[in-house]
Design a protein around this motif. Structure first.
Motif, PDB file in Angstrom:
ATOM      1  N   LYS A   1       0.832  -1.209   0.000  1.00  0.00           N
ATOM      2  CA  LYS A   1       0.000   0.000   0.000  1.00  0.00           C
ATOM      3  C   LYS A   1       0.868   1.260   0.000  1.00  0.00           C
ATOM      4  CE  LYS A   1      -3.821  -0.030   0.329  1.00  0.00           C
ATOM      5  NZ  LYS A   1      -4.799  -0.035  -0.771  1.00  0.00           N
TER       6      LYS A   1
ATOM      7  N   ARG B   1     -10.731   7.260  -2.534  1.00  0.00           N
ATOM      8  CA  ARG B   1     -11.450   6.141  -3.146  1.00  0.00           C
ATOM      9  C   ARG B   1     -10.985   4.784  -2.632  1.00  0.00           C
ATOM     10  NH1 ARG B   1     -11.183   8.567  -9.255  1.00  0.00           N
ATOM     11  NH2 ARG B   1     -12.804  10.131  -8.948  1.00  0.00           N
ATOM     12  N   ASP B   2      -9.914   4.769  -1.855  1.00  0.00           N
ATOM     13  CA  ASP B   2      -9.327   3.530  -1.336  1.00  0.00           C
ATOM     14  C   ASP B   2     -10.042   3.132  -0.048  1.00  0.00           C
ATOM     15  OD1 ASP B   2      -7.730   1.495  -0.347  1.00  0.00           O
ATOM     16  OD2 ASP B   2      -5.859   2.503  -0.866  1.00  0.00           O
ATOM     17  N   SER B   3     -10.757   2.014  -0.077  1.00  0.00           N
ATOM     18  CA  SER B   3     -11.554   1.596   1.079  1.00  0.00           C
ATOM     19  C   SER B   3     -10.703   1.128   2.258  1.00  0.00           C
ATOM     20  CB  SER B   3     -12.528   0.484   0.682  1.00  0.00           C
ATOM     21  OG  SER B   3     -11.815  -0.645   0.219  1.00  0.00           O
ATOM     22  N   SER B   4      -9.442   0.796   2.029  1.00  0.00           N
ATOM     23  CA  SER B   4      -8.582   0.359   3.129  1.00  0.00           C
ATOM     24  C   SER B   4      -7.973   1.521   3.895  1.00  0.00           C
ATOM     25  CB  SER B   4      -7.467  -0.544   2.603  1.00  0.00           C
ATOM     26  OG  SER B   4      -6.609   0.178   1.757  1.00  0.00           O
TER      27      SER B   4
ATOM     28  N   TYR C   1       1.339   4.303  -3.182  1.00  0.00           N
ATOM     29  CA  TYR C   1       1.221   5.769  -3.113  1.00  0.00           C
ATOM     30  C   TYR C   1       2.548   6.471  -3.346  1.00  0.00           C
ATOM     31  CZ  TYR C   1      -3.585   5.116  -1.856  1.00  0.00           C
ATOM     32  OH  TYR C   1      -4.910   4.756  -1.891  1.00  0.00           O
TER      33      TYR C   1
ATOM     34  N   THR D   1      -7.457   9.994  -5.311  1.00  0.00           N
ATOM     35  CA  THR D   1      -7.111   8.570  -5.369  1.00  0.00           C
ATOM     36  C   THR D   1      -7.200   7.914  -4.007  1.00  0.00           C
ATOM     37  OG1 THR D   1      -5.646   8.998  -7.239  1.00  0.00           O
ATOM     38  CG2 THR D   1      -5.321   6.929  -6.057  1.00  0.00           C
ATOM     39  N   ILE D   2      -6.668   8.574  -2.988  1.00  0.00           N
ATOM     40  CA  ILE D   2      -6.649   7.968  -1.656  1.00  0.00           C
ATOM     41  C   ILE D   2      -8.043   7.953  -1.022  1.00  0.00           C
ATOM     42  CG2 ILE D   2      -6.139   9.910  -0.108  1.00  0.00           C
ATOM     43  CD1 ILE D   2      -3.836   8.126   0.995  1.00  0.00           C
TER      44      ILE D   2
END
Length: 103
Positions: A26, A84-87, A30, A81-82
Motif C-alpha cells: 500500500k 477512493r481507497d476503502s482500506s 502511493y 485517489t486515496i
C-alpha cells in the motif's frame, strides 16, 4: 503560469488487519503514484496506534506519514485517489510552510 512547487505532508490511517507485506504494498503504491508524476517522496511507517474513537469499527490503525514535493494539481489527484481507497480509514494533507529567510 504554473505555480511553484510546494512541500506537503500527508498522514493516512490504514486498516489494522493488514499484514506487513500488504502494508508495504500500500505504501509503495502511493509512493510510486507520486514518483511517477515527478515528485520526490519520503515515506515513514509510524506503526500501529490506538485511535481516539472508532473509525469504521476499528479501534487501532496503521499510521503512515508521507512528505512530498508537488503542486496543487498533484495534491488534488493524490487526495482523490486515496479517498477512493476503502482500506484507508482517514487521510489528512497539510502544506508545510516555507521557513523565513535569515539575513
Amino acid at each position: 503560469m504554473q505555480k511553484e512547487l510546494e512541500l506537503y505532508e500527508m498522514l493516512y490511517l490504514v486498516d489494522p488487519s493488514f499484514t506487513e507485506s500488504e502494508l508495504d504494498s500500500k505504501t509503495s503504491f502511493y509512493r510510486d503514484f507520486l514518483i511517477s508524476r515527478g515528485s520526490q517522496v519520503m515515506v515513514q511507517n509510524r506503526g500501529k496506534r490506538s485511535l481516539s474513537y472508532k473509525i469504521r469499527g476499528c479501534e487501532t490503525a496503521n499510521y503512515i506519514q508521507m512528505i512530498y514535493v508537488g503542486n496543487q494539481k498533484l495534491r488534488e489527484n493524490l487526495n482523490t485517489t486515496i479517498s477512493r481507497d476503502s482500506s484507508v480509514l482517514r487521510h489528512l494533507t497539510t502544506k508545510i510552510p516555507k521557513l523565513p529567510e535569515v539575513l
